[in-house]
Design a protein around this motif. Structure first.
Motif, PDB file in Angstrom:
ATOM      1  N   LEU A  31       0.821  -1.207   0.000  1.00 36.45           N
ATOM      2  CA  LEU A  31       0.000   0.000   0.000  1.00 36.45           C
ATOM      3  C   LEU A  31       0.856   1.258   0.000  1.00 36.45           C
ATOM      4  O   LEU A  31       2.022   1.225   0.389  1.00 36.45           O
ATOM      5  N   ASP A  32       0.232   2.353  -0.425  1.00 34.09           N
ATOM      6  CA  ASP A  32       1.001   3.594  -0.510  1.00 34.09           C
ATOM      7  C   ASP A  32       0.541   4.632   0.501  1.00 34.09           C
ATOM      8  O   ASP A  32       0.945   5.774   0.434  1.00 34.09           O
ATOM      9  N   GLY A  40       7.056  -0.911   2.304  1.00 32.75           N
ATOM     10  CA  GLY A  40       6.894   0.497   1.976  1.00 32.75           C
ATOM     11  C   GLY A  40       8.154   1.021   1.305  1.00 32.75           C
ATOM     12  O   GLY A  40       9.262   0.536   1.578  1.00 32.75           O
ATOM     13  N   THR A  41       7.981   1.974   0.396  1.00 33.11           N
ATOM     14  CA  THR A  41       9.148   2.576  -0.248  1.00 33.11           C
ATOM     15  C   THR A  41       8.983   4.089  -0.304  1.00 33.11           C
ATOM     16  O   THR A  41       7.871   4.607  -0.293  1.00 33.11           O
ATOM     17  N   SER A  42      10.111   4.766  -0.351  1.00 32.30           N
ATOM     18  CA  SER A  42      10.131   6.198  -0.621  1.00 32.30           C
ATOM     19  C   SER A  42      11.472   6.491  -1.293  1.00 32.30           C
ATOM     20  O   SER A  42      12.507   6.512  -0.630  1.00 32.30           O
ATOM     21  N   GLY A  43      11.441   6.653  -2.606  1.00 31.73           N
ATOM     22  CA  GLY A  43      12.679   6.889  -3.343  1.00 31.73           C
ATOM     23  C   GLY A  43      13.661   5.749  -3.150  1.00 31.73           C
ATOM     24  O   GLY A  43      13.336   4.594  -3.421  1.00 31.73           O
ATOM     25  N   PHE A  44      14.837   6.060  -2.643  1.00 29.19           N
ATOM     26  CA  PHE A  44      15.869   5.036  -2.432  1.00 29.19           C
ATOM     27  C   PHE A  44      15.666   4.236  -1.133  1.00 29.19           C
ATOM     28  O   PHE A  44      16.422   3.325  -0.849  1.00 29.19           O
ATOM     29  N   LEU A  46      11.016   4.449  -7.035  1.00 27.96           N
ATOM     30  CA  LEU A  46      11.999   3.861  -7.945  1.00 27.96           C
ATOM     31  C   LEU A  46      11.712   2.378  -8.122  1.00 27.96           C
ATOM     32  O   LEU A  46      11.466   1.674  -7.135  1.00 27.96           O
ATOM     33  N   ALA A  47      11.811   1.906  -9.371  1.00 31.76           N
ATOM     34  CA  ALA A  47      11.567   0.482  -9.629  1.00 31.76           C
ATOM     35  C   ALA A  47      12.555  -0.401  -8.860  1.00 31.76           C
ATOM     36  O   ALA A  47      12.204  -1.487  -8.403  1.00 31.76           O
ATOM     37  N   THR A  48      13.785   0.058  -8.708  1.00 33.00           N
ATOM     38  CA  THR A  48      14.794  -0.765  -8.023  1.00 33.00           C
ATOM     39  C   THR A  48      14.410  -0.983  -6.559  1.00 33.00           C
ATOM     40  O   THR A  48      14.471  -2.107  -6.050  1.00 33.00           O
ATOM     41  N   THR A  49      14.002   0.082  -5.881  1.00 38.68           N
ATOM     42  CA  THR A  49      13.604  -0.055  -4.474  1.00 38.68           C
ATOM     43  C   THR A  49      12.365  -0.942  -4.365  1.00 38.68           C
ATOM     44  O   THR A  49      12.263  -1.783  -3.465  1.00 38.68           O
ATOM     45  N   PHE A 105      16.144  -0.478   4.380  1.00 33.71           N
ATOM     46  CA  PHE A 105      17.176  -0.448   3.346  1.00 33.71           C
ATOM     47  C   PHE A 105      17.349   0.966   2.834  1.00 33.71           C
ATOM     48  O   PHE A 105      16.377   1.655   2.533  1.00 33.71           O
ATOM     49  N   ASN A 106      18.607   1.410   2.789  1.00 32.74           N
ATOM     50  CA  ASN A 106      18.933   2.713   2.223  1.00 32.74           C
ATOM     51  C   ASN A 106      19.693   2.467   0.916  1.00 32.74           C
ATOM     52  O   ASN A 106      20.863   2.102   0.926  1.00 32.74           O
ATOM     53  N   GLY A 107      18.991   2.634  -0.183  1.00 33.82           N
ATOM     54  CA  GLY A 107      19.583   2.348  -1.486  1.00 33.82           C
ATOM     55  C   GLY A 107      20.649   3.352  -1.892  1.00 33.82           C
ATOM     56  O   GLY A 107      21.410   3.095  -2.829  1.00 33.82           O
TER      57      GLY A 107
END
Ligand SMILES: [Zn+2]
Length: 254
Positions: free
Chosen positions: A123-124, A146-150, A197-200, A231-233
């Motif tokens: 979810l966002d 959850g993600t936010s940028g990197f 980001l798709a990678t994150t 995780f800090n990309g």
């Protein structure tokens, strides 16, 4: 059967792997956006064949850089996200049942949550995640991503351990209060689009589904149950933190 004719041959080579245990799982993925796409893809690749996918939103072009199941045509015709995934998933994996549930998370019945061994939070927004956490607690394993940028985060919630809301800060509650008006309607103008980001996304969904693999095999002690992974990309660093069981958490108040 030759070793190359069994789809799951390579994963079956893992010590202790039990394909029947994986295939027997019934899971629910809440959110068919970027994380939902990745989570469903991985679950199908592992051999999970019963997936309910909850989302009421439609595909837009801004989804296409992070969502493996969506196409330009889906965006142009505004196909429902859950239906787009279900349609394409079954083409690739004809023995799978991916059931699209066109509903907001908040409107699912209380009994629904208990029908699944695992719920993946893809979810966002905080409000929906809190709802999924509250409804899952005591009924199923909740694996929230959850993600936010990197930056990425995964939390695994299993009662009677700490829950997602236990880790909420006063600032989070403040944001939540700002986002919802007094009758509980979402105030859209606060809800700015987060950088993504798709990678994150891939990494976070992979950690979520990896936790499922362990718990489905009974390896709870090796899992992130009661903890969260961060995780800090940008720096490439990751950490695992314990989440204290918060005494005043409304989910545990009896
Ligand atoms: Zn709690």
């Amino acid at each position: 059967m030759s070793v190359d004719s069994d789809i799951f041959d390579r994963q079956k080579r893992l010590d202790g792997w039990n394909q029947e245990k994986v295939a027997a799982q019934k899971v629910m993925v809440v959110g068919a956006g970027a994380l939902g796409n990745e989570a469903v893809k991985l679950l199908l690749q592992l051999g999970v064949r019963r997936i309910s996918l909850v989302d009421f939103d439609v595909v837009s072009r801004a989804n296409l850089n992070r969502c493996v199941f969506f196409s330009e045509e889906d965006a142009a015709t505004e196909v429902l996200k859950a239906e787009a995934i279900a349609f394409k998933a079954v083409k690739q994996w004809p023995d799978a049942v991916v059931e699209p549930v066109i509903e907001s998370v908040e409107k699912l019945s209380e009994e629904t949550w208990g029908e699944f061994g695992f719920v993946f939070g893809c979810l966002d927004n905080l409000g929906a995640r809190l709802h999924a956490n509250a409804q899952s607690y005591g009924k199923t394993v909740f694996i929230d991503g959850g993600t936010s940028g990197f930056m990425g985060k995964v939390q695994v919630v299993r009662s009677p351990g700490p829950c997602f809301e236990c880790g909420l800060s006063k600032k989070d509650y403040g944001l939540l209060w700002k986002k919802y008006n007094c009758v509980g309607d979402v105030v859209d103008w606060i809800d700015s689009k987060m950088p993504a980001l798709a990678t994150t996304t891939s990494l976070v969904a992979a950690v979520q589904v990896n936790e499922f693999v362990k718990i489905a095999h009974g390896l709870e002690n090796e899992s992130l149950a009661g903890k969260y992974f961060f995780f800090n990309g940008m720096t490439g660093q990751s950490s695992v933190y314990g989440v204290p069981l918060r005494k005043d958490c409304p989910i545990h108040l009896h």
